[in-house]
Design a protein around this motif. Sequence first.
Motif, PDB file in Angstrom:
ATOM      1  N   GLU A  98       0.856  -1.185   0.000  1.00  0.00           N
ATOM      2  CA  GLU A  98       0.000   0.000   0.000  1.00  0.00           C
ATOM      3  C   GLU A  98       0.888   1.229   0.000  1.00  0.00           C
ATOM      4  OE1 GLU A  98      -2.841   1.974   3.250  1.00  0.00           O
ATOM      5  OE2 GLU A  98      -3.564   0.022   2.533  1.00  0.00           O
ATOM      6  N   LEU A  99       0.659   2.127  -0.929  1.00  0.00           N
ATOM      7  CA  LEU A  99       1.421   3.365  -0.983  1.00  0.00           C
ATOM      8  C   LEU A  99       0.831   4.376  -0.005  1.00  0.00           C
ATOM      9  CD1 LEU A  99       1.926   3.623  -4.848  1.00  0.00           C
ATOM     10  CD2 LEU A  99       3.449   2.604  -3.144  1.00  0.00           C
ATOM     11  N   ALA A 100       1.635   5.344   0.390  1.00  0.00           N
ATOM     12  CA  ALA A 100       1.194   6.320   1.388  1.00  0.00           C
ATOM     13  C   ALA A 100       0.232   7.353   0.807  1.00  0.00           C
ATOM     14  CB  ALA A 100       2.405   7.022   1.992  1.00  0.00           C
ATOM     15  N   HIS A 101       0.234   7.502  -0.515  1.00  0.00           N
ATOM     16  CA  HIS A 101      -0.553   8.558  -1.143  1.00  0.00           C
ATOM     17  C   HIS A 101      -1.301   8.031  -2.362  1.00  0.00           C
ATOM     18  CE1 HIS A 101       1.677  11.477   1.258  1.00  0.00           C
ATOM     19  NE2 HIS A 101       2.758  10.789   0.933  1.00  0.00           N
ATOM     20  N   ALA A 102      -2.392   8.701  -2.688  1.00  0.00           N
ATOM     21  CA  ALA A 102      -3.060   8.495  -3.970  1.00  0.00           C
ATOM     22  C   ALA A 102      -2.366   9.417  -4.964  1.00  0.00           C
ATOM     23  CB  ALA A 102      -4.539   8.816  -3.869  1.00  0.00           C
ATOM     24  N   HIS A 103      -1.929   8.873  -6.065  1.00  0.00           N
ATOM     25  CA  HIS A 103      -1.198   9.660  -7.063  1.00  0.00           C
ATOM     26  C   HIS A 103      -2.158  10.193  -8.112  1.00  0.00           C
ATOM     27  CE1 HIS A 103       2.972   8.345  -5.939  1.00  0.00           C
ATOM     28  NE2 HIS A 103       2.224   7.515  -5.233  1.00  0.00           N
ATOM     29  N   PRO A 104      -2.221  11.510  -8.289  1.00  0.00           N
ATOM     30  CA  PRO A 104      -3.121  12.069  -9.303  1.00  0.00           C
ATOM     31  C   PRO A 104      -2.572  11.923 -10.720  1.00  0.00           C
ATOM     32  CG  PRO A 104      -1.969  13.821  -8.152  1.00  0.00           C
ATOM     33  CD  PRO A 104      -1.597  12.536  -7.478  1.00  0.00           C
ATOM     34  N   VAL A 105      -1.267  11.661 -10.843  1.00  0.00           N
ATOM     35  CA  VAL A 105      -0.626  11.462 -12.146  1.00  0.00           C
ATOM     36  C   VAL A 105       0.296  10.248 -12.047  1.00  0.00           C
ATOM     37  CG1 VAL A 105      -0.707  13.901 -12.790  1.00  0.00           C
ATOM     38  CG2 VAL A 105       1.279  13.032 -11.573  1.00  0.00           C
ATOM     39  N   LYS A 106       0.805   9.807 -13.189  1.00  0.00           N
ATOM     40  CA  LYS A 106       1.727   8.666 -13.200  1.00  0.00           C
ATOM     41  C   LYS A 106       2.976   9.013 -12.414  1.00  0.00           C
ATOM     42  CE  LYS A 106       0.190   6.798 -17.540  1.00  0.00           C
ATOM     43  NZ  LYS A 106       0.546   6.285 -18.848  1.00  0.00           N
ATOM     44  N   THR A 107       3.572   7.993 -11.821  1.00  0.00           N
ATOM     45  CA  THR A 107       4.806   8.179 -11.078  1.00  0.00           C
ATOM     46  C   THR A 107       5.895   7.302 -11.676  1.00  0.00           C
ATOM     47  OG1 THR A 107       5.781   8.255  -8.870  1.00  0.00           O
ATOM     48  CG2 THR A 107       4.317   6.401  -9.343  1.00  0.00           C
ATOM     49  N   ALA A 108       7.130   7.670 -11.421  1.00  0.00           N
ATOM     50  CA  ALA A 108       8.259   6.908 -11.943  1.00  0.00           C
ATOM     51  C   ALA A 108       8.408   5.604 -11.174  1.00  0.00           C
ATOM     52  CB  ALA A 108       9.528   7.732 -11.830  1.00  0.00           C
ATOM     53  N   MET A 109       8.644   4.511 -11.918  1.00  0.00           N
ATOM     54  CA  MET A 109       8.927   3.228 -11.287  1.00  0.00           C
ATOM     55  C   MET A 109       9.762   2.373 -12.216  1.00  0.00           C
ATOM     56  SD  MET A 109       5.155   1.612 -11.164  1.00  0.00           S
ATOM     57  CE  MET A 109       4.805   0.227 -12.173  1.00  0.00           C
ATOM     58  N   HIS A 110      10.494   1.437 -11.617  1.00  0.00           N
ATOM     59  CA  HIS A 110      11.375   0.546 -12.361  1.00  0.00           C
ATOM     60  C   HIS A 110      11.396  -0.802 -11.655  1.00  0.00           C
ATOM     61  CE1 HIS A 110      15.267  -1.364 -13.222  1.00  0.00           C
ATOM     62  NE2 HIS A 110      15.052  -0.906 -14.446  1.00  0.00           N
ATOM     63  N   ILE A 111      11.481  -1.881 -12.416  1.00  0.00           N
ATOM     64  CA  ILE A 111      11.656  -3.203 -11.830  1.00  0.00           C
ATOM     65  C   ILE A 111      12.793  -3.904 -12.551  1.00  0.00           C
ATOM     66  CG2 ILE A 111       9.896  -4.333 -13.257  1.00  0.00           C
ATOM     67  CD1 ILE A 111       9.280  -5.935 -10.538  1.00  0.00           C
ATOM     68  N   GLY A 112      13.671  -4.506 -11.752  1.00  0.00           N
ATOM     69  CA  GLY A 112      14.821  -5.215 -12.302  1.00  0.00           C
ATOM     70  C   GLY A 112      14.542  -6.701 -12.436  1.00  0.00           C
ATOM     71  N   GLY A 113      15.431  -7.382 -13.116  1.00  0.00           N
ATOM     72  CA  GLY A 113      15.307  -8.819 -13.315  1.00  0.00           C
ATOM     73  C   GLY A 113      15.510  -9.629 -12.053  1.00  0.00           C
ATOM     74  N   ASP A 114      15.893  -8.972 -10.960  1.00  0.00           N
ATOM     75  CA  ASP A 114      16.078  -9.635  -9.674  1.00  0.00           C
ATOM     76  C   ASP A 114      14.850  -9.518  -8.772  1.00  0.00           C
ATOM     77  OD1 ASP A 114      16.226  -6.931  -9.201  1.00  0.00           O
ATOM     78  OD2 ASP A 114      18.204  -6.992  -8.257  1.00  0.00           O
ATOM     79  N   GLY A 115      13.795  -8.863  -9.247  1.00  0.00           N
ATOM     80  CA  GLY A 115      12.573  -8.734  -8.464  1.00  0.00           C
ATOM     81  C   GLY A 115      12.492  -7.490  -7.605  1.00  0.00           C
ATOM     82  N   TYR A 116      13.499  -6.615  -7.653  1.00  0.00           N
ATOM     83  CA  TYR A 116      13.446  -5.359  -6.922  1.00  0.00           C
ATOM     84  C   TYR A 116      12.685  -4.318  -7.735  1.00  0.00           C
ATOM     85  CZ  TYR A 116      16.719  -6.423  -3.156  1.00  0.00           C
ATOM     86  OH  TYR A 116      17.318  -6.931  -2.036  1.00  0.00           O
ATOM     87  N   CYS A 117      11.720  -3.661  -7.100  1.00  0.00           N
ATOM     88  CA  CYS A 117      10.961  -2.593  -7.742  1.00  0.00           C
ATOM     89  C   CYS A 117      11.194  -1.302  -6.966  1.00  0.00           C
ATOM     90  CB  CYS A 117       9.473  -2.927  -7.751  1.00  0.00           C
ATOM     91  SG  CYS A 117       8.461  -1.629  -8.480  1.00  0.00           S
ATOM     92  N   THR A 118      11.456  -0.233  -7.687  1.00  0.00           N
ATOM     93  CA  THR A 118      11.628   1.082  -7.087  1.00  0.00           C
ATOM     94  C   THR A 118      10.527   1.987  -7.626  1.00  0.00           C
ATOM     95  OG1 THR A 118      14.016   0.743  -7.039  1.00  0.00           O
ATOM     96  CG2 THR A 118      13.223   3.001  -6.746  1.00  0.00           C
ATOM     97  N   ILE A 119       9.863   2.715  -6.709  1.00  0.00           N
ATOM     98  CA  ILE A 119       8.767   3.603  -7.095  1.00  0.00           C
ATOM     99  C   ILE A 119       8.836   4.875  -6.257  1.00  0.00           C
ATOM    100  CG2 ILE A 119       7.169   2.474  -5.500  1.00  0.00           C
ATOM    101  CD1 ILE A 119       4.920   3.076  -7.589  1.00  0.00           C
ATOM    102  N   ILE A 120       8.502   5.998  -6.874  1.00  0.00           N
ATOM    103  CA  ILE A 120       8.440   7.268  -6.145  1.00  0.00           C
ATOM    104  C   ILE A 120       7.014   7.433  -5.618  1.00  0.00           C
ATOM    105  CG2 ILE A 120       8.589   9.780  -6.323  1.00  0.00           C
ATOM    106  CD1 ILE A 120      10.720   9.375  -8.468  1.00  0.00           C
ATOM    107  N   ASP A 121       6.894   7.558  -4.284  1.00  0.00           N
ATOM    108  CA  ASP A 121       5.592   7.708  -3.627  1.00  0.00           C
ATOM    109  C   ASP A 121       5.459   9.123  -3.064  1.00  0.00           C
ATOM    110  OD1 ASP A 121       3.115   7.201  -2.521  1.00  0.00           O
ATOM    111  OD2 ASP A 121       3.891   6.057  -0.822  1.00  0.00           O
ATOM    112  N   ILE A 122       5.481  10.111  -3.910  1.00  0.00           N
ATOM    113  CA  ILE A 122       5.359  11.545  -3.635  1.00  0.00           C
ATOM    114  C   ILE A 122       6.439  12.050  -2.677  1.00  0.00           C
ATOM    115  CG2 ILE A 122       3.884  13.423  -2.781  1.00  0.00           C
ATOM    116  CD1 ILE A 122       1.509  11.996  -4.013  1.00  0.00           C
ATOM    117  N   ASP A 123       6.427  11.646  -1.397  1.00  0.00           N
ATOM    118  CA  ASP A 123       7.397  12.171  -0.447  1.00  0.00           C
ATOM    119  C   ASP A 123       8.469  11.163  -0.040  1.00  0.00           C
ATOM    120  OD1 ASP A 123       5.766  10.473   0.962  1.00  0.00           O
ATOM    121  OD2 ASP A 123       5.425  11.836   2.641  1.00  0.00           O
ATOM    122  N   ARG A 124       8.535  10.035  -0.739  1.00  0.00           N
ATOM    123  CA  ARG A 124       9.540   9.017  -0.428  1.00  0.00           C
ATOM    124  C   ARG A 124       9.775   8.138  -1.654  1.00  0.00           C
ATOM    125  NH1 ARG A 124       6.286   4.526   3.133  1.00  0.00           N
ATOM    126  NH2 ARG A 124       4.497   4.389   1.752  1.00  0.00           N
TER     127      ARG A 124
END
Length: 157
Positions: free
Chosen positions: A122-148
Amino acid sequence: MEYPYLSCNGKIIILMNGDQSGIRTVDYNGNLGPIRISGRTCTAVVFSDRGDYGGVGFLDGSYYIIDPRGALTFYGMTPKGTMVKGLAVSGNGSYCAVHYGDTRKDHLRVIEIGSGDHDEVELAHAHPVKTAMHIGGDGYCTIIDIDRVLRVLHRAA
């Protein structure tokens, strides 16, 4: 009328029709791919950062992962048909991430494509627009959740 989206190496082209309800694939020679996808209003068309895996998400909560031949490798639905806000596909096609939500709350689903096993965050915020995210071949996903910035590991990875 169709709008083309090209993968980074150009092996696969996703064609979205004019009313954003249908997707088909073609290869770089113009040969039609084996699938046709339809949903209610396409909200995301993405490709992996390397390789030629793609993903398509819709307002109705459906999402599809496509391999370099244009064949469907995974299909899913968000809980309660919540809108797909963003997708990411790993370069090796092993993992995908789905950002979904509504006006109140957003979530992130990290999926191992081979098994269909997934984790939800669960993310801390509802995003009104698309956010940056990336997933690697190792299963790690990185996402920007407005303030973190979150880094999520699929538990089976």
